[in-house]
Design a protein around this motif. Structure first.
Motif, PDB file in Angstrom:
ATOM      1  N   PRO A  18      56.028  44.511  29.366  1.00 48.72           N
ATOM      2  CA  PRO A  18      56.204  43.099  29.711  1.00 48.72           C
ATOM      3  C   PRO A  18      57.394  42.929  30.660  1.00 48.72           C
ATOM      4  N   GLY A  19      57.246  42.050  31.637  1.00 52.61           N
ATOM      5  CA  GLY A  19      58.298  41.821  32.614  1.00 52.61           C
ATOM      6  C   GLY A  19      58.236  42.760  33.807  1.00 52.61           C
ATOM      7  N   HIS A  20      57.198  43.586  33.892  1.00 52.73           N
ATOM      8  CA  HIS A  20      57.042  44.526  35.003  1.00 52.73           C
ATOM      9  C   HIS A  20      56.978  43.758  36.322  1.00 52.73           C
ATOM     10  N   ILE A  21      57.447  44.370  37.387  1.00 46.53           N
ATOM     11  CA  ILE A  21      57.378  43.719  38.692  1.00 46.53           C
ATOM     12  C   ILE A  21      55.918  43.524  39.103  1.00 46.53           C
ATOM     13  N   SER A  22      55.675  42.523  39.925  1.00 46.07           N
ATOM     14  CA  SER A  22      54.327  42.282  40.427  1.00 46.07           C
ATOM     15  C   SER A  22      53.902  43.435  41.318  1.00 46.07           C
ATOM     16  N   MET A  23      52.625  43.819  41.197  1.00 46.03           N
ATOM     17  CA  MET A  23      52.113  44.928  41.993  1.00 46.03           C
ATOM     18  C   MET A  23      50.598  44.916  41.990  1.00 46.03           C
ATOM     19  N   ILE A  24      50.037  45.582  42.965  1.00 46.02           N
ATOM     20  CA  ILE A  24      48.602  45.857  43.026  1.00 46.02           C
ATOM     21  C   ILE A  24      48.465  47.310  43.427  1.00 46.02           C
ATOM     22  N   ALA A  25      47.569  48.041  42.734  1.00 45.71           N
ATOM     23  CA  ALA A  25      47.380  49.468  43.043  1.00 45.71           C
ATOM     24  C   ALA A  25      45.937  49.871  42.764  1.00 45.71           C
ATOM     25  N   PRO A  26      45.418  50.793  43.567  1.00 42.85           N
ATOM     26  CA  PRO A  26      44.080  51.332  43.281  1.00 42.85           C
ATOM     27  C   PRO A  26      44.147  52.319  42.120  1.00 42.85           C
ATOM     28  N   LEU A  27      43.139  52.268  41.255  1.00 40.93           N
ATOM     29  CA  LEU A  27      43.095  53.137  40.083  1.00 40.93           C
ATOM     30  C   LEU A  27      42.225  54.364  40.318  1.00 40.93           C
ATOM     31  N   ALA A  28      42.594  55.439  39.678  1.00 40.88           N
ATOM     32  CA  ALA A  28      41.789  56.652  39.672  1.00 40.88           C
ATOM     33  C   ALA A  28      40.773  56.548  38.531  1.00 40.88           C
ATOM     34  N   ILE A  29      39.794  57.417  38.540  1.00 38.97           N
ATOM     35  CA  ILE A  29      38.866  57.521  37.408  1.00 38.97           C
ATOM     36  C   ILE A  29      39.652  58.182  36.289  1.00 38.97           C
ATOM     37  N   ASP A  30      39.961  57.407  35.261  1.00 47.06           N
ATOM     38  CA  ASP A  30      40.786  57.929  34.179  1.00 47.06           C
ATOM     39  C   ASP A  30      40.781  56.942  33.025  1.00 47.06           C
ATOM     40  N   GLU A  31      41.564  57.260  32.002  1.00 50.82           N
ATOM     41  CA  GLU A  31      41.668  56.401  30.836  1.00 50.82           C
ATOM     42  C   GLU A  31      42.827  55.427  30.986  1.00 50.82           C
ATOM     43  N   ILE A  32      42.696  54.315  30.287  1.00 47.84           N
ATOM     44  CA  ILE A  32      43.790  53.353  30.172  1.00 47.84           C
ATOM     45  C   ILE A  32      44.171  53.304  28.702  1.00 47.84           C
ATOM     46  N   LYS A  33      45.459  53.377  28.458  1.00 44.42           N
ATOM     47  CA  LYS A  33      45.999  53.330  27.100  1.00 44.42           C
ATOM     48  C   LYS A  33      46.699  51.987  26.931  1.00 44.42           C
ATOM     49  N   VAL A  34      46.324  51.240  25.876  1.00 43.97           N
ATOM     50  CA  VAL A  34      46.922  49.931  25.623  1.00 43.97           C
ATOM     51  C   VAL A  34      47.447  49.905  24.197  1.00 43.97           C
ATOM     52  N   HIS A  38      48.396  51.107  16.511  1.00 46.47           N
ATOM     53  CA  HIS A  38      47.043  51.240  17.055  1.00 46.47           C
ATOM     54  C   HIS A  38      47.080  51.250  18.581  1.00 46.47           C
ATOM     55  N   VAL A  39      46.322  52.169  19.157  1.00 49.62           N
ATOM     56  CA  VAL A  39      46.209  52.252  20.614  1.00 49.62           C
ATOM     57  C   VAL A  39      44.741  52.101  20.970  1.00 49.62           C
ATOM     58  N   ASP A  40      44.454  51.245  21.940  1.00 43.79           N
ATOM     59  CA  ASP A  40      43.107  51.125  22.477  1.00 43.79           C
ATOM     60  C   ASP A  40      42.998  52.026  23.697  1.00 43.79           C
ATOM     61  N   TRP A  41      41.902  52.760  23.790  1.00 43.92           N
ATOM     62  CA  TRP A  41      41.626  53.639  24.919  1.00 43.92           C
ATOM     63  C   TRP A  41      40.407  53.090  25.633  1.00 43.92           C
ATOM     64  N   ILE A  42      40.486  52.973  26.940  1.00 46.44           N
ATOM     65  CA  ILE A  42      39.395  52.447  27.747  1.00 46.44           C
ATOM     66  C   ILE A  42      39.142  53.399  28.907  1.00 46.44           C
ATOM     67  N   ALA A  43      37.897  53.816  29.072  1.00 39.41           N
ATOM     68  CA  ALA A  43      37.509  54.653  30.214  1.00 39.41           C
ATOM     69  C   ALA A  43      37.207  53.726  31.382  1.00 39.41           C
ATOM     70  N   VAL A  44      37.914  53.919  32.494  1.00 37.26           N
ATOM     71  CA  VAL A  44      37.730  53.083  33.678  1.00 37.26           C
ATOM     72  C   VAL A  44      37.346  53.983  34.844  1.00 37.26           C
ATOM     73  N   ASN A  45      36.337  53.556  35.564  1.00 39.83           N
ATOM     74  CA  ASN A  45      35.853  54.340  36.700  1.00 39.83           C
ATOM     75  C   ASN A  45      36.375  53.768  38.005  1.00 39.83           C
ATOM     76  N   GLY A  46      37.667  53.944  38.218  1.00 44.62           N
ATOM     77  CA  GLY A  46      38.298  53.448  39.430  1.00 44.62           C
ATOM     78  C   GLY A  46      38.520  51.947  39.352  1.00 44.62           C
ATOM     79  N   GLY A  47      38.815  51.359  40.484  1.00 44.81           N
ATOM     80  CA  GLY A  47      39.071  49.925  40.540  1.00 44.81           C
ATOM     81  C   GLY A  47      40.478  49.644  41.018  1.00 44.81           C
ATOM     82  N   ILE A  48      40.974  48.464  40.660  1.00 45.51           N
ATOM     83  CA  ILE A  48      42.346  48.103  41.010  1.00 45.51           C
ATOM     84  C   ILE A  48      43.036  47.495  39.795  1.00 45.51           C
TER      85      ILE A  48
END
Length: 138
Positions: free
Chosen positions: A36-52, A60-70
């Motif tokens: 929280p409080g991270h600077i504003s940004m936009i970046a392209p994503l690789a095909i990989d997992e997201i950990k939340v 508890h950690v949620d894992w999401i498989a994302v196929n690229g994107g932003i």
């Protein structure tokens, strides 16, 4: 406690939305962690997992498989826009393993035929299948 809202959106609609205190993902430039409080940004994503790490259960950690994107971070809203995304609990690992085998076969055929376009498509399909398998086994 500081928090941020994490949304993952695909052409099919919102696939994930929760309040979190940490997110980790891989951009094409490398891995990043967002608090929280991270600077504003936009970046392209690789095909990989997201950990939340959600705020309602810090263990508890949620894992999401994302196929690229932003990914876009604006104040305390993190938005991921991807062609496809699947939560760990929604992944059929057996199906993903079959997709991996198909992609490996296509990659081998493309390499033998010296077909660069077919090889690129098969490589991406293999990356997606491996990502789904990895996330599905968390």
């Amino acid at each position: 406690m500081a928090q941020m809202t994490v949304q993952i959106v695909t052409p099919d609609g919102i696939k994930y939305e929760h309040h979190a205190n940490y997110l980790q993902c891989r951009t094409v430039s490398g891995e990043i962690g967002i608090l929280p409080g991270h600077i504003s940004m936009i970046a392209p994503l690789a095909i990989d997992e997201i950990k939340v790490r959600r705020i309602d259960d810090e263990n508890h950690v949620d894992w999401i498989a994302v196929n690229g994107g932003i990914i876009e971070v604006a104040e305390d809203l993190v938005t991921v826009i991807a062609n496809s995304a699947e939560r760990e609990r929604d992944i059929d690992v057996t199906r993903a393993e079959r997709a991996k085998l198909r992609a490996e076969k296509e990659l081998e055929e493309a390499h033998s035929a010296h077909n660069i376009d077919m090889e690129r498509r098969a490589t991406v399909a293999l990356q997606r299948a491996l990502n789904r398998i990895n996330v599905g086994r968390h």
